[in-house]
Design an enzyme around this catalytic site. Structure first.
Site, PDB file in Angstrom:
ATOM      1  N   GLY A   7     -12.237  -0.535  -0.847  1.00  0.00           N
ATOM      2  CA  GLY A   7     -10.772  -1.002  -0.758  1.00  0.00           C
ATOM      3  C   GLY A   7      -9.933  -0.951   0.251  1.00  0.00           C
ATOM      4  N   GLY A   9      -8.021  -0.823   2.887  1.00  0.00           N
ATOM      5  CA  GLY A   9      -6.492  -1.367   3.726  1.00  0.00           C
ATOM      6  C   GLY A   9      -6.067  -0.281   3.877  1.00  0.00           C
ATOM      7  N   ILE A  11      -3.815   1.932   2.755  1.00  0.00           N
ATOM      8  CA  ILE A  11      -3.778   3.744   1.934  1.00  0.00           C
ATOM      9  C   ILE A  11      -4.648   3.686   1.918  1.00  0.00           C
ATOM     10  CG2 ILE A  11      -3.996   3.344  -0.611  1.00  0.00           C
ATOM     11  CD1 ILE A  11      -0.917   5.148   1.332  1.00  0.00           C
ATOM     12  N   ASN A 101      -0.828   1.468  -6.778  1.00  0.00           N
ATOM     13  CA  ASN A 101       0.763   0.486  -7.753  1.00  0.00           C
ATOM     14  C   ASN A 101       0.518  -0.300  -8.954  1.00  0.00           C
ATOM     15  OD1 ASN A 101       2.072   2.690  -6.564  1.00  0.00           O
ATOM     16  ND2 ASN A 101       2.657   1.312  -4.612  1.00  0.00           N
ATOM     17  N   LYS A 183       6.571   5.732 -11.127  1.00  0.00           N
ATOM     18  CA  LYS A 183       6.911   5.094 -10.320  1.00  0.00           C
ATOM     19  C   LYS A 183       7.104   3.401 -10.263  1.00  0.00           C
ATOM     20  CE  LYS A 183       4.827   4.859  -6.105  1.00  0.00           C
ATOM     21  NZ  LYS A 183       3.443   4.755  -4.993  1.00  0.00           N
ATOM     22  N   ASN A 201      14.084  -1.379   3.138  1.00  0.00           N
ATOM     23  CA  ASN A 201      14.866  -1.108   1.617  1.00  0.00           C
ATOM     24  C   ASN A 201      15.797  -0.092   1.897  1.00  0.00           C
ATOM     25  OD1 ASN A 201      11.432  -1.161   1.442  1.00  0.00           O
ATOM     26  ND2 ASN A 201      11.050   0.200   0.649  1.00  0.00           N
ATOM     27  N   ASN A 251      11.830   1.889   6.858  1.00  0.00           N
ATOM     28  CA  ASN A 251       9.881   1.320   5.869  1.00  0.00           C
ATOM     29  C   ASN A 251      10.884  -0.766   5.000  1.00  0.00           C
ATOM     30  OD1 ASN A 251       9.176   3.601   6.477  1.00  0.00           O
ATOM     31  ND2 ASN A 251       8.551   4.067   5.080  1.00  0.00           N
ATOM     32  N   TYR A 252       9.615  -0.905   5.912  1.00  0.00           N
ATOM     33  CA  TYR A 252       9.462  -3.048   4.764  1.00  0.00           C
ATOM     34  C   TYR A 252       8.062  -2.376   3.653  1.00  0.00           C
ATOM     35  CZ  TYR A 252      11.294  -4.571   9.519  1.00  0.00           C
ATOM     36  OH  TYR A 252      11.575  -4.979  10.078  1.00  0.00           O
ATOM     37  N   GLU A 266       1.705  -7.941  -5.981  1.00  0.00           N
ATOM     38  CA  GLU A 266       1.677  -7.062  -7.260  1.00  0.00           C
ATOM     39  C   GLU A 266       2.495  -7.432  -8.327  1.00  0.00           C
ATOM     40  OE1 GLU A 266      -0.879  -3.473  -6.228  1.00  0.00           O
ATOM     41  OE2 GLU A 266       0.548  -3.374  -4.889  1.00  0.00           O
TER      42      GLU A 266
HETATM   43  N1  LIG Z   1       0.449   1.421   1.409  1.00  0.00           N
HETATM   44  C1  LIG Z   1       1.057   1.723   0.830  1.00  0.00           C
HETATM   45  O1  LIG Z   1       2.231   2.954   1.564  1.00  0.00           O
HETATM   46  C2  LIG Z   1       0.906   2.198  -0.687  1.00  0.00           C
HETATM   47  C3  LIG Z   1       1.351   3.316  -0.808  1.00  0.00           C
HETATM   48  C4  LIG Z   1       1.445   3.390  -1.898  1.00  0.00           C
HETATM   49  C5  LIG Z   1       0.561   2.927  -3.922  1.00  0.00           C
HETATM   50  N2  LIG Z   1       0.416   1.910  -2.337  1.00  0.00           N
HETATM   51  C6  LIG Z   1      -0.818   0.950  -3.542  1.00  0.00           C
HETATM   52  O2  LIG Z   1      -2.206   1.085  -3.449  1.00  0.00           O
HETATM   53  C7  LIG Z   1      -2.775  -0.368  -3.293  1.00  0.00           C
HETATM   54  C8  LIG Z   1      -3.242  -0.344  -2.285  1.00  0.00           C
HETATM   55  O3  LIG Z   1      -2.210  -0.783  -1.439  1.00  0.00           O
HETATM   56  P1  LIG Z   1      -3.204  -1.074   0.473  1.00  0.00           P
HETATM   57  O4  LIG Z   1      -1.194  -1.385   0.860  1.00  0.00           O
HETATM   58  O5  LIG Z   1      -3.608   0.214   0.606  1.00  0.00           O
HETATM   59  O6  LIG Z   1      -3.004  -2.508   0.541  1.00  0.00           O
HETATM   60  P2  LIG Z   1      -4.064  -3.414   1.039  1.00  0.00           P
HETATM   61  O7  LIG Z   1      -3.829  -2.993   2.494  1.00  0.00           O
HETATM   62  O8  LIG Z   1      -4.215  -4.926   0.885  1.00  0.00           O
HETATM   63  O9  LIG Z   1      -5.865  -2.988   1.119  1.00  0.00           O
HETATM   64  C9  LIG Z   1      -6.577  -3.300   0.008  1.00  0.00           C
HETATM   65  C10 LIG Z   1      -7.535  -3.719   0.290  1.00  0.00           C
HETATM   66  O10 LIG Z   1      -9.107  -4.194  -0.161  1.00  0.00           O
HETATM   67  C11 LIG Z   1      -9.784  -4.904   0.080  1.00  0.00           C
HETATM   68  N3  LIG Z   1     -10.378  -5.828  -0.781  1.00  0.00           N
HETATM   69  C12 LIG Z   1      -9.908  -5.990  -2.032  1.00  0.00           C
HETATM   70  N4  LIG Z   1     -11.217  -6.317  -2.852  1.00  0.00           N
HETATM   71  C13 LIG Z   1     -12.125  -5.522  -1.528  1.00  0.00           C
HETATM   72  C14 LIG Z   1     -13.725  -5.410  -2.272  1.00  0.00           C
HETATM   73  N5  LIG Z   1     -13.950  -6.417  -3.143  1.00  0.00           N
HETATM   74  N6  LIG Z   1     -14.518  -5.753  -0.951  1.00  0.00           N
HETATM   75  C15 LIG Z   1     -13.798  -4.827  -0.614  1.00  0.00           C
HETATM   76  N7  LIG Z   1     -13.034  -5.378   0.174  1.00  0.00           N
HETATM   77  C16 LIG Z   1     -11.652  -4.964  -0.859  1.00  0.00           C
HETATM   78  C17 LIG Z   1      -8.625  -5.707   0.701  1.00  0.00           C
HETATM   79  O11 LIG Z   1      -9.031  -7.184   1.513  1.00  0.00           O
HETATM   80  P3  LIG Z   1      -8.264  -8.398   1.081  1.00  0.00           P
HETATM   81  O12 LIG Z   1      -6.429  -8.737   1.411  1.00  0.00           O
HETATM   82  O13 LIG Z   1      -8.829  -9.092   2.634  1.00  0.00           O
HETATM   83  O14 LIG Z   1      -8.549  -8.873  -0.243  1.00  0.00           O
HETATM   84  C18 LIG Z   1      -7.848  -5.181   1.381  1.00  0.00           C
HETATM   85  O15 LIG Z   1      -8.001  -5.006   3.057  1.00  0.00           O
HETATM   86  C19 LIG Z   1      -1.772  -0.938  -4.146  1.00  0.00           C
HETATM   87  O16 LIG Z   1      -1.597  -1.139  -5.627  1.00  0.00           O
HETATM   88  C20 LIG Z   1      -0.211  -0.241  -3.942  1.00  0.00           C
HETATM   89  O17 LIG Z   1       0.932  -0.678  -4.400  1.00  0.00           O
HETATM   90  C21 LIG Z   1      -0.048   1.799  -1.542  1.00  0.00           C
END
Ligand SMILES: NC(=O)c1ccc[n+]([C@@H]2O[C@H](COP(=O)([O-])OP(=O)(O)OC[C@H]3O[C@@H](n4cnc5c(N)ncnc54)[C@H](OP(=O)(O)O)[C@@H]3O)[C@@H](O)[C@H]2O)c1
Length: 301
Positions: A7, A9, A11, A101, A183, A201, A251-252, A266
């Site tokens: 996954g 993306g 983080i 999260n 959290k 925020n 931040n957004y 989520e």
């Molecule tokens: N970003 C932050 O600052 C942050 C900080 C702390 C915690 N978190 C938590 O960490 C988690 C991820 O957040 P994020 O912001 O990193 O999300 P994100 O950018 O959407 O990253 C997740 C990635 O995984 C991909 N994905 C989903 N299913 C998949 C699969 N089966 N095979 C391959 N790729 C797949 C998604 O693609 P698609 O979107 O195309 O499905 C997306 O690119 C969440 O629970 C979030 O709350 C994030």
């Protein structure tokens, strides 16, 4: 350590890029991001600036080794599908660590993976998916990892060392589930309020009515969590929430970003779980209910 980030993306890519300094890392992500990383490497800008040539694939079928660690970083609504794809990668000692999260990830992972493999974590780092191949590190934060049974196991100590060596400031917790609840309480106000209002925020503390609303949500969520037997106090959680709002004022939130990108949020894994627990425990859930309805009005699930 051999690591798969499932996954990749925002983080996941950030952590993958940092961990790849001293470890073998493969990122599993979606086509445009994976293609760009293969062609030009993974670029991190913002609080961290680096370019890393790191293997990236679209499917676990393309991975030829069995990792010591799988970092799960999909959004919580993808957890069940994602964890169902991990089984062929596992060896007896593989650790599956959720950095997500939401309050239902461990349960969802547990439907597909034996509990002995699963550890959990929380991170306050901020990362933004700028465009395929490029991630912005929006805020430096801390990471906490823990065993589900609270043990300070040898594998947990190793993991914490590996993270710290990668420059990811990480501590060990003997009560990681409580960290996840805490959290979620913080996220239960900041995410839907900023998501619905479309604001940074910090705006939540600039407007007295919104500040009061955040306090009410935080109190309600804390009371729901306490009723479930988790040690949290509304006063402390309000203080902590305001601290996070101040630290991330520019931040957004991730929920707002999802809404802006027309993606699912989520909300169900955070406010939805709180609402269901509150209803069972006969605790007032009015604020969480309103926030869920407001977010659903923007993105019907
Ligand atoms: N970003 C932050 O600052 C942050 C900080 C702390 C915690 N978190 C938590 O960490 C988690 C991820 O957040 P994020 O912001 O990193 O999300 P994100 O950018 O959407 O990253 C997740 C990635 O995984 C991909 N994905 C989903 N299913 C998949 C699969 N089966 N095979 C391959 N790729 C797949 C998604 O693609 P698609 O979107 O195309 O499905 C997306 O690119 C969440 O629970 C979030 O709350 C994030």
């Amino acid at each position: 350590m051999k690591i798969v980030v499932f996954g990749s993306g925002a983080i996941g890519s950030l952590f993958g890029a940092l961990l790849a300094k001293h470890n073998t890392v493969v990122l599993v992500g979606r086509a445009p991001h994976v293609t760009s990383i293969r062609q030009k490497g993974l670029l991190i800008n913002g609080k961290t600036r680096l370019t890393r040539m790191v293997p990236a694939v679209e499917s676990t079928k393309e991975i030829s080794f069995s990792p010591d660690l799988i970092l799960l970083t999909v959004k919580s609504y993808d957890t069940e599908t994602a964890s169902s794809q991990l089984h062929p990668l596992l060896h007896d000692q593989t650790m599956v660590v959720s950095l997500q999260n939401g309050l239902d990830n461990i349960q969802k992972i547990g439907k597909n993976i034996e509990k002995k493999h699963i550890l959990a974590g929380v991170t306050t780092h901020g990362a933004l998916f700028l465009k395929p191949g490029i991630i912005t590190h929006t805020g430096k934060g801390k990471t906490i990892l823990g065993e589900l049974n609270g043990h300070s196991s040898k594998r947990l100590k190793t993991l914490v060392t590996v993270f710290n060596q990668a420059g990811i400031e990480t501590q060990m917790s003997t009560d990681i589930e409580r960290e996840i609840w805490r959290k979620a309480i913080i996220n239960s106000s900041i995410n839907p309020l900023t998501g619905f209002l479309g604001c940074k925020n910090g705006y939540l503390l600039e407007n007295p009515l919104l500040e009061k609303t955040a306090e009410f949500v935080c109190t309600e969520s804390s009371l729901i969590v306490s009723s479930y037997g988790i040690r949290v106090s509304p006063g402390e959680m309000i203080e902590k929430t305001k601290e996070v709002i101040q630290d991330t004022a520019q931040n957004y939130s991730s929920m707002l970003q999802s809404i802006q990108q027309g993606k699912k949020t989520e909300i169900d894994s955070i406010n939805g779980v709180l609402l269901r627990i509150g209803a069972k425990q006969k605790i007032d859930t009015s604020f969480n209910r309103i926030l869920i309805e407001l977010i659903i009005s923007l993105y019907p699930t």
